[in-house]
Design a protein around this motif. Structure first.
Motif: not given
Length: 283
Positions: A116-127, A71-88
C-alpha cells in the motif's frame, strides 16, 4: 514433494534451513531427525555444507567482509537501510548499496516495499531470501571458533535450539504460507485472483499506532489479512478475536481474515474467517 518422510511440521523446519535447492535436498536423510540433519550438514566442524555459503559469496563479492557484516545484520532482523548501515558498520552508504545490489542480483537478498506504499523509499526493507544463508549467518558464522572445538550436540543446544524453535521457524513458516498462497493463486485456485501480496504498512494517528502486517493481499474486492501461527496449542477464538481487533484498530479494512495454524484450531466460528491447517500446505 520435498521430504516425503517427514511430518508436515518437520517439513516446515527442514525447509526453513535448506529451502528448495535440489542439491541440498539430495543430502537430507529423512530417516534422521531435523536436528541431526542440521548438525550433519551445516552445524558441525567439517559438515558437508559448512563452506557452502562463504564459498559462493567469495566467488561473487570481492570485499567479502562487507557481505559478512551485512548478512549478520540482516540475519539479526534488521531490514531498514539505516539500521543495516549502523549495525553492520560498513564504511559508507555507497559501499552498503553496492553490497546490497550484488546480493539482490545473486538472489540471496530481496528488496521489498509495502503493497500500500510501494513508492515510499523510507519503507523499503531488505531480507535474506536464501534459507541456508539466513540460517548460516544467524547461527553458525559468528560462532565458527566455538564450532571447531565443541561437541556438535552441545553446540546445537547452546546456540541454535531455543531460538530456532521459538523464533526462526515461526518466522520462516510465514514465508512458506506466503509461497503457498502464490502457488494457489498461479494455479487459479484463489477467487478473486490475488493482484498484490506482501507487507502492509499502517499509521493511525488517532490511536497512536503504526507498524507493518507481514502478509496482506489485495484483489478486486479489497484487502485480506493473514496471520500465521506455528505454536504447540490450537489457535483459540480469543486469540483470533484479539488479532482481528488489532487489525481493525490499525485502520486496515479487510473483507476476510485468514489464519494458518500448525496445531489446528479450537471450535471457532467467526464471520469473514477462513482457517487453514498445516497439512493443507502439502496436499
Amino acid at each position: 514433494m520435498f521430504y516425503p518422510g517427514f511430518s508436515a511440521e518437520d517439513k516446515v523446519r527442514i525447509y526453513s534451513v535448506f529451502g528448495g535447492i535440489p542439491y541440498y535436498n539430495r543430502l537430507i536423510d529423512d530417516k534422521k531427525s531435523v536436528k541431526d540433519n542440521i548438525i550433519d550438514l551445516i552445524a558441525s566442524s567439517g559438515a558437508r555444507l559448512e563452506n557452502e555459503v562463504s564459498g559462493y559469496l567469495n566467488a561473487e563479492i570481492s570485499k567479502i567482509i562487507n557481505a559478512n557484516e551485512v548478512f549478520e545484520a540482516l540475519a539479526r532482523g534488521y531490514s531498514r537501510y539505516s539500521d543495516i548501515l549502523s549495525q553492520s558498520h560498513v564504511s559508507s552508504g555507497p559501499t552498503l548499496i553496492d553490497v546490497l545490489d550484488k546480493l539482490i542480483k545473486m538472489e540471496v537478498v530481496e528488496k521489498t516495499t509495502p503493497i500500500n506504499d510501494s513508492n515510499n523509499k523510507k519503507k523499503v526493507g531488505y531480507y535474506v531470501s536464501d534459507n541456508l544463508s539466513l540460517f548460516y549467518y544467524r547461527y553458525v558464522f559468528k560462532y565458527l571458533s566455538q564450532l571447531k572445538i565443541m561437541d556438535p550436540e552441545v553446540f546445537y543446544v547452546k546456540y541454535i535450539e531455543k531460538d530456532f524453535d521459538e523464533k526462526y521457524v515461526p518466522h520462516q513458516f510465514e514465508e512458506i504460507c506466503k509461497q503457498y498462497l502464490i502457488r494457489q493463486n498461479r494455479a487459479g485456485r484463489i477467487e478473486p485472483v490475488i493482484e498484490k501480496i506482501g507487507k502492509y504498512y499502517y499509521d493511525n494517528p488517532k490511536e497512536h499506532t503504526n507498524g507493518e502486517f507481514d502478509i496482506v493481499t489485495e484483489d478486486e474486492k479489497g484487502y485480506v489479512f493473514y496471520e500465521v501461527k506455528f505454536r504447540k496449542l490450537p489457535v483459540s477464538k480469543s486469540m483470533i478475536e484479539e488479532e482481528i481487533a488489532q487489525v481493525d484498530k490499525s485502520g486496515l479494512e479487510c473483507y476476510k481474515y485468514v489464519f494458518f495454524s500448525k496445531s489446528g484450531f479450537e471450535n471457532v466460528d467467526i464471520e469473514k474467517l477462513e482457517k487453514i491447517e498445516i497439512n493443507a500446505l502439502y496436499e
